[in-house]
Design a protein around this motif. Structure first.
Motif, PDB file in Angstrom:
ATOM      1  N   VAL A   1     -15.352 -15.505  13.076  1.00 39.53           N
ATOM      2  CA  VAL A   1     -16.076 -15.084  11.869  1.00 39.53           C
ATOM      3  C   VAL A   1     -15.926 -16.176  10.816  1.00 39.53           C
ATOM      4  CG1 VAL A   1     -16.358 -13.306  10.101  1.00 39.53           C
ATOM      5  CG2 VAL A   1     -15.653 -12.667  12.416  1.00 39.53           C
ATOM      6  N   HIS A   2     -16.842 -17.127  10.822  1.00 39.02           N
ATOM      7  CA  HIS A   2     -16.741 -18.279   9.931  1.00 39.02           C
ATOM      8  C   HIS A   2     -17.595 -18.079   8.677  1.00 39.02           C
ATOM      9  CE1 HIS A   2     -14.278 -20.806  12.517  1.00 39.02           C
ATOM     10  NE2 HIS A   2     -15.002 -20.382  13.540  1.00 39.02           N
ATOM     11  N   VAL A   3     -17.398 -16.965   8.008  1.00 39.87           N
ATOM     12  CA  VAL A   3     -18.049 -16.740   6.716  1.00 39.87           C
ATOM     13  C   VAL A   3     -16.971 -16.326   5.726  1.00 39.87           C
ATOM     14  CG1 VAL A   3     -20.257 -16.096   7.731  1.00 39.87           C
ATOM     15  CG2 VAL A   3     -18.591 -14.311   7.217  1.00 39.87           C
ATOM     16  N   PRO A   4     -17.161 -16.640   4.447  1.00 41.63           N
ATOM     17  CA  PRO A   4     -16.192 -16.203   3.440  1.00 41.63           C
ATOM     18  C   PRO A   4     -16.047 -14.688   3.471  1.00 41.63           C
ATOM     19  CG  PRO A   4     -17.736 -17.779   2.514  1.00 41.63           C
ATOM     20  CD  PRO A   4     -18.272 -17.404   3.862  1.00 41.63           C
ATOM     21  N   THR A   5     -14.804 -14.223   3.410  1.00 41.17           N
ATOM     22  CA  THR A   5     -14.528 -12.795   3.528  1.00 41.17           C
ATOM     23  C   THR A   5     -13.529 -12.370   2.467  1.00 41.17           C
ATOM     24  OG1 THR A   5     -14.885 -12.892   5.929  1.00 41.17           O
ATOM     25  CG2 THR A   5     -13.754 -10.952   5.061  1.00 41.17           C
ATOM     26  N   LEU A   6     -13.886 -11.332   1.738  1.00 39.76           N
ATOM     27  CA  LEU A   6     -12.987 -10.728   0.758  1.00 39.76           C
ATOM     28  C   LEU A   6     -12.498  -9.401   1.319  1.00 39.76           C
ATOM     29  CD1 LEU A   6     -11.690 -10.581  -2.083  1.00 39.76           C
ATOM     30  CD2 LEU A   6     -13.805  -9.469  -2.867  1.00 39.76           C
ATOM     31  N   LEU A   7     -11.184  -9.261   1.464  1.00 46.58           N
ATOM     32  CA  LEU A   7     -10.556  -8.026   1.930  1.00 46.58           C
ATOM     33  C   LEU A   7     -10.011  -7.278   0.723  1.00 46.58           C
ATOM     34  CD1 LEU A   7      -8.526  -9.613   4.868  1.00 46.58           C
ATOM     35  CD2 LEU A   7     -10.703  -8.389   5.058  1.00 46.58           C
ATOM     36  N   VAL A   8     -10.468  -6.046   0.543  1.00 45.87           N
ATOM     37  CA  VAL A   8     -10.065  -5.255  -0.617  1.00 45.87           C
ATOM     38  C   VAL A   8      -9.343  -3.996  -0.137  1.00 45.87           C
ATOM     39  CG1 VAL A   8     -10.834  -4.095  -2.715  1.00 45.87           C
ATOM     40  CG2 VAL A   8     -12.104  -6.084  -1.863  1.00 45.87           C
ATOM     41  N   TYR A   9      -8.150  -3.769  -0.672  1.00 44.47           N
ATOM     42  CA  TYR A   9      -7.361  -2.580  -0.329  1.00 44.47           C
ATOM     43  C   TYR A   9      -6.821  -1.935  -1.591  1.00 44.47           C
ATOM     44  CZ  TYR A   9      -7.498  -4.148   4.500  1.00 44.47           C
ATOM     45  OH  TYR A   9      -7.943  -4.540   5.732  1.00 44.47           O
ATOM     46  N   GLY A  10      -6.651  -0.622  -1.522  1.00 43.01           N
ATOM     47  CA  GLY A  10      -5.957   0.077  -2.584  1.00 43.01           C
ATOM     48  C   GLY A  10      -4.455  -0.093  -2.428  1.00 43.01           C
ATOM     49  N   GLU A  11      -3.782  -0.347  -3.511  1.00 42.63           N
ATOM     50  CA  GLU A  11      -2.333  -0.557  -3.467  1.00 42.63           C
ATOM     51  C   GLU A  11      -1.606   0.642  -2.865  1.00 42.63           C
ATOM     52  OE1 GLU A  11       0.919  -2.222  -6.673  1.00 42.63           O
ATOM     53  OE2 GLU A  11      -0.355  -0.542  -7.287  1.00 42.63           O
ATOM     54  N   LEU A  12      -2.132   1.848  -3.088  1.00 40.78           N
ATOM     55  CA  LEU A  12      -1.490   3.060  -2.595  1.00 40.78           C
ATOM     56  C   LEU A  12      -1.902   3.421  -1.170  1.00 40.78           C
ATOM     57  CD1 LEU A  12      -1.803   5.283  -5.811  1.00 40.78           C
ATOM     58  CD2 LEU A  12       0.011   3.672  -5.177  1.00 40.78           C
ATOM     59  N   ASP A  13      -2.810   2.656  -0.591  1.00 47.16           N
ATOM     60  CA  ASP A  13      -3.304   2.913   0.765  1.00 47.16           C
ATOM     61  C   ASP A  13      -2.403   2.206   1.775  1.00 47.16           C
ATOM     62  OD1 ASP A  13      -5.008   3.968   2.673  1.00 47.16           O
ATOM     63  OD2 ASP A  13      -6.529   2.401   2.454  1.00 47.16           O
ATOM     64  N   LYS A  14      -1.119   2.547   1.742  1.00 46.04           N
ATOM     65  CA  LYS A  14      -0.108   1.771   2.458  1.00 46.04           C
ATOM     66  C   LYS A  14      -0.290   1.794   3.972  1.00 46.04           C
ATOM     67  CE  LYS A  14       3.301   2.185  -1.237  1.00 46.04           C
ATOM     68  NZ  LYS A  14       3.090   0.809  -1.695  1.00 46.04           N
ATOM     69  N   HIS A  15      -0.872   2.872   4.507  1.00 42.36           N
ATOM     70  CA  HIS A  15      -1.104   2.930   5.948  1.00 42.36           C
ATOM     71  C   HIS A  15      -2.051   1.817   6.409  1.00 42.36           C
ATOM     72  CE1 HIS A  15       0.946   6.734   6.643  1.00 42.36           C
ATOM     73  NE2 HIS A  15       0.340   7.237   5.590  1.00 42.36           N
ATOM     74  N   MET A  16      -2.875   1.306   5.488  1.00 43.27           N
ATOM     75  CA  MET A  16      -3.889   0.328   5.873  1.00 43.27           C
ATOM     76  C   MET A  16      -3.466  -1.117   5.614  1.00 43.27           C
ATOM     77  SD  MET A  16      -6.087   2.333   7.126  1.00 43.27           S
ATOM     78  CE  MET A  16      -7.347   1.108   7.482  1.00 43.27           C
ATOM     79  N   HIS A  17      -2.334  -1.312   4.956  1.00 45.74           N
ATOM     80  CA  HIS A  17      -1.958  -2.672   4.571  1.00 45.74           C
ATOM     81  C   HIS A  17      -1.677  -3.564   5.777  1.00 45.74           C
ATOM     82  CE1 HIS A  17      -0.701  -1.355   0.230  1.00 45.74           C
ATOM     83  NE2 HIS A  17      -1.988  -1.194   0.494  1.00 45.74           N
ATOM     84  N   ALA A  18      -1.124  -2.989   6.845  1.00 44.16           N
ATOM     85  CA  ALA A  18      -0.874  -3.796   8.042  1.00 44.16           C
ATOM     86  C   ALA A  18      -2.187  -4.286   8.648  1.00 44.16           C
ATOM     87  CB  ALA A  18      -0.094  -2.983   9.073  1.00 44.16           C
ATOM     88  N   TYR A  19      -3.235  -3.477   8.532  1.00 44.48           N
ATOM     89  CA  TYR A  19      -4.548  -3.915   9.012  1.00 44.48           C
ATOM     90  C   TYR A  19      -5.066  -5.071   8.166  1.00 44.48           C
ATOM     91  CZ  TYR A  19      -4.672   0.237  11.974  1.00 44.48           C
ATOM     92  OH  TYR A  19      -4.392   1.187  12.920  1.00 44.48           O
ATOM     93  N   GLY A  20      -4.793  -5.018   6.873  1.00 48.37           N
ATOM     94  CA  GLY A  20      -5.180  -6.124   6.007  1.00 48.37           C
ATOM     95  C   GLY A  20      -4.485  -7.411   6.393  1.00 48.37           C
TER      96      GLY A  20
END
Length: 260
Positions: free
Chosen positions: A196-215
């Motif tokens: 995936v050679h396009v600029p990518t912005l990953l946005v997560y909620g600070e309280l969404d801790k279950h998803m941080h490992a995916y980030g």
């Protein structure tokens, strides 16, 4: 008002199309529909917003037989071709982010950038597996009204707007929704992230801790990724932190287009 677009295969998709400027294709999470991005509509002052109802949502044609996330990417590419819009930025929320990744992998030269909110490239932990199994079961048991109410309540505080969400989400076809959850649960593009050679912005909620490992997994695998963590919010960034998300969208896309 949503527009009805007939695709080359005869399927119909409904989409809200607003504004002028670089195209920004917005991909919603399951059992919500285009109303998912009601707080992103102010971005129409700078972009051509394309906010479709995925198959089986809103008035879009149902798709009750098995399909893949890649199939949805193909459908959305056909939609953009019908609209005559090229090289969109793609804003994907939750499972919509998986579809955005698939779009970028299927059409690598036809995406200008990705904004992925609460994203995951695979399902690999007990929490997310459990969420998918529960949703798949509810969809199989024709539990769309209950899912619609639960999702709307977690995203929207205003009672009147919440009822609008419930009404729109309740249009979701149960069989199509089951297939969407099944496809999303099975989707895994982690090994292909370096493509995936396009600029990518990953946005997560600070309280969404279950998803941080995916980030962290996405940040490590995507060659041009940057991460934004929004304080004080969990997964529902698109509604609970809309002003922050909209600002990040503008800053990210302006940097990539030189402010045009």
């Amino acid at each position: 008002m949503n527009q009805a677009i007939t695709l080359p295969n005869g399927d119909q998709m409904t989409a809200l199309i607003l504004g002028e400027g670089p195209p920004l294709l917005c991909l919603h999470a399951p059992c919500i529909g285009s109303i998912n991005f009601c707080f992103q509509r102010p971005l129409a002052d700078s972009y051509t917003l394309v906010i479709p109802d995925l198959p089986g949502h809103g008035q879009s044609s149902p798709r009750p037989t098995p399909y893949s996330i890649e199939d949805l990417a193909q459908t959305l590419h056909a939609l953009m071709n019908e609209l005559g819009l090229e090289r969109p930025f793609i804003l994907g929320y939750s499972q919509g982010a998986s579809i955005a990744l698939a779009y970028a992998l299927c059409f690598p030269a036809e995406v200008q950038g990705l904004i992925l909110v609460g994203a995951y490239s695979e399902v690999n932990d007990f929490y997310l597996h459990g969420r998918f199994y529960m949703a798949q079961t509810m969809a199989s048991m024709h539990g769309v009204p209950l899912l619609a109410r639960s999702i709307a309540s977690s995203h929207i505080d205003d009672p009147d707007l919440r009822e609008e969400w419930i009404t729109h989400a309740s249009l979701t076809d149960a069989a199509t929704l089951k297939q969407l959850y099944t496809a999303g649960h099975a989707y895994n593009c982690t090994e292909r992230l370096p493509e995936v050679h396009v600029p990518t912005l990953l946005v997560y909620g600070e309280l969404d801790k279950h998803m941080h490992a995916y980030g962290q997994l996405l940040s490590k695998g995507l060659p041009q990724a940057q991460v934004a963590m929004i304080p004080g919010v969990a997964h529902q960034v698109v509604t609970k932190a809309a002003a922050d998300l909209n600002r990040l969208c503008r800053e990210f896309t302006y940097a990539k287009t030189g402010g045009s």
